[in-house]
Design a protein around this motif. Structure first.
Motif, PDB file in Angstrom:
ATOM      1  N   LEU A  32       0.905  -0.973  -0.050  1.00 40.87           N
ATOM      2  CA  LEU A  32       0.064   0.007   0.010  1.00 40.87           C
ATOM      3  C   LEU A  32       0.912   1.118   0.071  1.00 40.87           C
ATOM      4  O   LEU A  32       2.077   1.218   0.721  1.00 40.87           O
ATOM      5  N   PRO A  33       0.653   2.173  -0.834  1.00 40.94           N
ATOM      6  CA  PRO A  33       1.307   3.612  -0.903  1.00 40.94           C
ATOM      7  C   PRO A  33       1.449   4.288   0.461  1.00 40.94           C
ATOM      8  O   PRO A  33       0.559   4.031   1.488  1.00 40.94           O
ATOM      9  N   GLY A  45      12.423  -0.478  -7.928  1.00 38.42           N
ATOM     10  CA  GLY A  45      11.895  -0.717  -9.361  1.00 38.42           C
ATOM     11  C   GLY A  45      10.968  -1.670  -9.456  1.00 38.42           C
ATOM     12  O   GLY A  45      10.785  -2.285 -10.590  1.00 38.42           O
ATOM     13  N   LYS A  46      10.366  -2.262  -8.442  1.00 37.28           N
ATOM     14  CA  LYS A  46       9.453  -3.410  -8.491  1.00 37.28           C
ATOM     15  C   LYS A  46       8.074  -3.141  -8.706  1.00 37.28           C
ATOM     16  O   LYS A  46       7.193  -4.005  -8.932  1.00 37.28           O
ATOM     17  N   ILE A  47       7.602  -1.873  -8.414  1.00 36.23           N
ATOM     18  CA  ILE A  47       6.302  -1.320  -8.459  1.00 36.23           C
ATOM     19  C   ILE A  47       6.035  -1.390 -10.011  1.00 36.23           C
ATOM     20  O   ILE A  47       6.552  -0.573 -10.871  1.00 36.23           O
ATOM     21  N   MET A  48       4.875  -2.022 -10.646  1.00 35.51           N
ATOM     22  CA  MET A  48       4.526  -1.985 -11.994  1.00 35.51           C
ATOM     23  C   MET A  48       3.169  -1.650 -12.129  1.00 35.51           C
ATOM     24  O   MET A  48       2.760  -1.388 -13.279  1.00 35.51           O
ATOM     25  N   GLU A  49       2.747  -1.006 -11.080  1.00 33.28           N
ATOM     26  CA  GLU A  49       1.004  -0.493 -11.394  1.00 33.28           C
ATOM     27  C   GLU A  49       1.122   0.715 -10.416  1.00 33.28           C
ATOM     28  O   GLU A  49       1.434   0.948  -9.229  1.00 33.28           O
ATOM     29  N   ARG A  50       0.544   2.003 -11.037  1.00 33.40           N
ATOM     30  CA  ARG A  50       0.183   3.063 -10.259  1.00 33.40           C
ATOM     31  C   ARG A  50      -1.061   3.540 -10.043  1.00 33.40           C
ATOM     32  O   ARG A  50      -1.666   4.687  -9.810  1.00 33.40           O
ATOM     33  N   ASP A  51      -1.980   2.538 -10.564  1.00 35.81           N
ATOM     34  CA  ASP A  51      -3.766   2.628 -10.615  1.00 35.81           C
ATOM     35  C   ASP A  51      -3.973   2.158  -9.172  1.00 35.81           C
ATOM     36  O   ASP A  51      -3.860   0.946  -9.063  1.00 35.81           O
ATOM     37  N   TRP A  52      -4.306   3.215  -8.294  1.00 31.39           N
ATOM     38  CA  TRP A  52      -4.510   2.636  -6.967  1.00 31.39           C
ATOM     39  C   TRP A  52      -5.808   1.982  -6.736  1.00 31.39           C
ATOM     40  O   TRP A  52      -5.817   1.343  -5.838  1.00 31.39           O
ATOM     41  N   SER A  53      -6.487   2.062  -7.701  1.00 29.09           N
ATOM     42  CA  SER A  53      -7.824   1.106  -7.422  1.00 29.09           C
ATOM     43  C   SER A  53      -7.643  -0.416  -7.830  1.00 29.09           C
ATOM     44  O   SER A  53      -8.346  -1.236  -7.172  1.00 29.09           O
ATOM     45  N   LYS A  54      -6.290  -0.785  -8.067  1.00 33.76           N
ATOM     46  CA  LYS A  54      -5.821  -1.937  -8.327  1.00 33.76           C
ATOM     47  C   LYS A  54      -5.034  -2.519  -7.029  1.00 33.76           C
ATOM     48  O   LYS A  54      -4.796  -3.672  -7.037  1.00 33.76           O
ATOM     49  N   THR A  56      -5.818  -3.785  -4.261  1.00 29.24           N
ATOM     50  CA  THR A  56      -6.565  -4.898  -3.461  1.00 29.24           C
ATOM     51  C   THR A  56      -5.823  -6.191  -3.101  1.00 29.24           C
ATOM     52  O   THR A  56      -4.556  -6.194  -3.844  1.00 29.24           O
ATOM     53  N   ILE A  57      -6.226  -6.860  -2.577  1.00 29.23           N
ATOM     54  CA  ILE A  57      -5.384  -8.215  -2.236  1.00 29.23           C
ATOM     55  C   ILE A  57      -5.586  -9.075  -3.310  1.00 29.23           C
ATOM     56  O   ILE A  57      -5.295 -10.421  -3.273  1.00 29.23           O
ATOM     57  N   SER A  58      -6.236  -8.909  -4.375  1.00 29.96           N
ATOM     58  CA  SER A  58      -6.469  -9.750  -5.673  1.00 29.96           C
ATOM     59  C   SER A  58      -5.739  -9.243  -6.791  1.00 29.96           C
ATOM     60  O   SER A  58      -6.017  -9.973  -8.001  1.00 29.96           O
ATOM     61  N   ASN A  59      -4.942  -8.422  -6.758  1.00 32.21           N
ATOM     62  CA  ASN A  59      -4.202  -7.853  -7.987  1.00 32.21           C
ATOM     63  C   ASN A  59      -2.477  -7.927  -7.710  1.00 32.21           C
ATOM     64  O   ASN A  59      -2.330  -7.363  -6.728  1.00 32.21           O
ATOM     65  N   VAL A  60      -1.952  -8.273  -8.606  1.00 36.37           N
ATOM     66  CA  VAL A  60      -0.582  -8.365  -8.558  1.00 36.37           C
ATOM     67  C   VAL A  60       0.026  -6.705  -9.132  1.00 36.37           C
ATOM     68  O   VAL A  60      -0.345  -6.297 -10.172  1.00 36.37           O
ATOM     69  N   VAL A  61       0.567  -6.095  -8.029  1.00 34.76           N
ATOM     70  CA  VAL A  61       1.027  -4.619  -8.692  1.00 34.76           C
ATOM     71  C   VAL A  61       2.392  -4.528  -8.520  1.00 34.76           C
ATOM     72  O   VAL A  61       2.808  -3.484  -8.724  1.00 34.76           O
ATOM     73  N   PHE A  62       3.110  -5.675  -8.178  1.00 32.80           N
ATOM     74  CA  PHE A  62       4.812  -5.437  -8.064  1.00 32.80           C
ATOM     75  C   PHE A  62       5.031  -6.751  -8.717  1.00 32.80           C
ATOM     76  O   PHE A  62       4.466  -7.700  -8.997  1.00 32.80           O
ATOM     77  N   ARG A  63       6.797  -6.724  -9.161  1.00 28.27           N
ATOM     78  CA  ARG A  63       7.361  -7.761  -9.475  1.00 28.27           C
ATOM     79  C   ARG A  63       7.879  -8.640  -8.710  1.00 28.27           C
ATOM     80  O   ARG A  63       8.950  -8.221  -7.849  1.00 28.27           O
ATOM     81  N   PRO A  64       7.443  -9.628  -8.210  1.00 35.77           N
ATOM     82  CA  PRO A  64       8.044 -10.708  -7.150  1.00 35.77           C
ATOM     83  C   PRO A  64       9.170 -11.117  -7.680  1.00 35.77           C
ATOM     84  O   PRO A  64       9.543 -11.244  -8.903  1.00 35.77           O
TER      85      PRO A  64
END
Length: 126
Positions: A32-33, A45-54, A56-64
């Motif tokens: 979470l931001p 550099g692992k954050i790949m999503e800046r759409d905060w609506s995503k 949630t605990i059901s979307n991947v927003v970083f590169r594991p």
């Protein structure tokens, strides 16, 4: 987590079924931001999503580290589908004496919700 590999999904679901958990919820690590986790992943550099609506605990927003983002997303879907499959529900509830109607209703509600979500039908190994 970065030390997870693709086998984490089958191990987690296997543990939950073997220990006859009445119900479970699976989630994807969400940085979470404003949190130290977000700052750490962002600076790496692992954050790949800046759409905060995503976020949630059901979307991947970083590169594991241990798998691709798509494999993490697919594994999340697979865990829900596997845990709330008919064989899993039967093994967990029938064999433990969980004959309370509300537990059956809860499992069937999760199963019904999963069937109506856009999850791919998956088979993971590991």
């Amino acid at each position: 987590f970065d030390d997870d590999d693709p086998g984490v999904f089958s191990r987690t679901v296997g543990f939950a079924v073997e220990n006859k958990l009445a119900a479970a919820q699976f989630g994807i690590l969400t940085p979470l931001p404003g949190t130290p986790l977000f700052r750490n992943l962002d600076s790496s550099g692992k954050i790949m999503e800046r759409d905060w609506s995503k976020y949630t605990i059901s979307n991947v927003v970083f590169r594991p580290l241990g798998m691709t983002p798509q494999l993490l997303q697919d594994g999340f879907y697979w865990a829900w589908q596997k845990f709330y499959s008919w064989p899993s529900i039967g093994r967990r509830l029938l064999s433990t004496g969980f004959h309370m109607p509300w537990l059956w209703r809860l499992n069937l509600a999760f199963r019904r919700a999963i069937r109506h979500m856009p999850f791919p039908r998956l088979t993971l190994r590991g």
